[in-house]
Design a protein around this motif. Structure first.
Motif, mmCIF file in Angstrom:
data_model
loop_
_atom_site.group_PDB
_atom_site.id
_atom_site.type_symbol
_atom_site.label_atom_id
_atom_site.label_comp_id
_atom_site.label_asym_id
_atom_site.label_seq_id
_atom_site.Cartn_x
_atom_site.Cartn_y
_atom_site.Cartn_z
ATOM 1 N N THR A 3 0.858 -1.179 0.000
ATOM 2 C CA THR A 3 0.000 0.000 0.000
ATOM 3 C C THR A 3 0.902 1.240 0.000
ATOM 4 O O THR A 3 2.102 1.144 0.320
ATOM 5 C CB THR A 3 -0.893 0.039 1.245
ATOM 6 O OG1 THR A 3 -0.057 0.227 2.398
ATOM 7 C CG2 THR A 3 -1.718 -1.234 1.394
ATOM 8 N N PRO A 4 0.356 2.394 -0.347
ATOM 9 C CA PRO A 4 1.178 3.611 -0.281
ATOM 10 C C PRO A 4 1.820 3.815 1.091
ATOM 11 O O PRO A 4 3.002 4.176 1.187
ATOM 12 C CB PRO A 4 0.187 4.717 -0.620
ATOM 13 C CG PRO A 4 -0.820 4.054 -1.498
ATOM 14 C CD PRO A 4 -0.960 2.669 -0.921
ATOM 15 N N GLN A 5 1.087 3.583 2.168
ATOM 16 C CA GLN A 5 1.643 3.762 3.510
ATOM 17 C C GLN A 5 2.744 2.765 3.794
ATOM 18 O O GLN A 5 3.763 3.103 4.415
ATOM 19 C CB GLN A 5 0.548 3.652 4.576
ATOM 20 C CG GLN A 5 1.030 4.021 5.970
ATOM 21 C CD GLN A 5 1.516 5.461 6.042
ATOM 22 O OE1 GLN A 5 0.815 6.371 5.610
ATOM 23 N NE2 GLN A 5 2.703 5.673 6.587
ATOM 24 N N GLU A 6 2.583 1.530 3.317
ATOM 25 C CA GLU A 6 3.620 0.522 3.530
ATOM 26 C C GLU A 6 4.905 0.888 2.786
ATOM 27 O O GLU A 6 6.004 0.633 3.299
ATOM 28 C CB GLU A 6 3.121 -0.855 3.076
ATOM 29 C CG GLU A 6 2.058 -1.437 3.984
ATOM 30 C CD GLU A 6 1.401 -2.681 3.417
ATOM 31 O OE1 GLU A 6 0.912 -3.489 4.237
ATOM 32 O OE2 GLU A 6 1.364 -2.846 2.173
ATOM 33 N N ILE A 8 5.967 3.959 2.187
ATOM 34 C CA ILE A 8 6.603 5.008 3.002
ATOM 35 C C ILE A 8 7.226 4.410 4.254
ATOM 36 O O ILE A 8 8.381 4.705 4.586
ATOM 37 C CB ILE A 8 5.584 6.107 3.376
ATOM 38 C CG1 ILE A 8 5.175 6.875 2.119
ATOM 39 C CG2 ILE A 8 6.165 7.057 4.425
ATOM 40 C CD1 ILE A 8 4.036 7.845 2.339
ATOM 41 N N ASP A 9 6.474 3.578 4.960
ATOM 42 C CA ASP A 9 6.969 3.002 6.204
ATOM 43 C C ASP A 9 8.214 2.143 5.987
ATOM 44 O O ASP A 9 9.139 2.167 6.798
ATOM 45 C CB ASP A 9 5.878 2.167 6.881
ATOM 46 C CG ASP A 9 4.743 3.011 7.431
ATOM 47 O OD1 ASP A 9 4.913 4.243 7.569
ATOM 48 O OD2 ASP A 9 3.668 2.434 7.698
ATOM 49 N N SER A 10 8.260 1.406 4.891
ATOM 50 C CA SER A 10 9.381 0.494 4.678
ATOM 51 C C SER A 10 10.624 1.194 4.137
ATOM 52 O O SER A 10 11.735 0.697 4.312
ATOM 53 C CB SER A 10 8.980 -0.642 3.734
ATOM 54 O OG SER A 10 8.737 -0.145 2.432
ATOM 55 N N TYR A 12 11.237 4.818 4.411
ATOM 56 C CA TYR A 12 11.448 6.157 4.952
ATOM 57 C C TYR A 12 12.853 6.343 5.529
ATOM 58 O O TYR A 12 13.549 7.293 5.181
ATOM 59 C CB TYR A 12 10.393 6.483 6.011
ATOM 60 C CG TYR A 12 10.641 7.799 6.689
ATOM 61 C CD1 TYR A 12 10.354 8.994 6.050
ATOM 62 C CD2 TYR A 12 11.189 7.858 7.967
ATOM 63 C CE1 TYR A 12 10.593 10.210 6.651
ATOM 64 C CE2 TYR A 12 11.435 9.065 8.579
ATOM 65 C CZ TYR A 12 11.131 10.242 7.929
ATOM 66 O OH TYR A 12 11.384 11.442 8.524
#
Length: 76
Positions: A3-6, A8-10, A12
């Motif tokens: 996902t977009p958030q994943e 970024i989280d992975s 960043y």
């Protein structure tokens, strides 16, 4: 598929580290210029990096940023 958030989280921390290293290189260059009173004799690589950062800052999401950077770096 992430996902977009994943994404970024992975990525960043690694991306933040790369940006900090680039900022530190520019700081070291500026310090060397102040210390020696001279700019680089052939500043093309420095200008290329500045252009790359500018390209990343203003490119919208429909553009292939990596491809654009590869073309930019091929000119140096």
């Amino acid at each position: 598929m992430l996902t977009p958030q994943e994404v970024i989280d992975s990525e960043y921390l690694e991306s933040r580290c790369a940006l900090l290293e680039i900022a530190a290189m520019f700081d070291r260059y500026d310090s060397a210029v102040q210390r020696t009173g001279q700019n680089a004799e052939n500043p093309e690589k420095l200008e290329c990096l500045r252009n790359a950062l500018s390209l990343l800052a203003k490119t919208d999401s429909s553009d292939n940023r990596a491809e654009q950077l590869l073309h930019l770096f091929a000119t140096v």
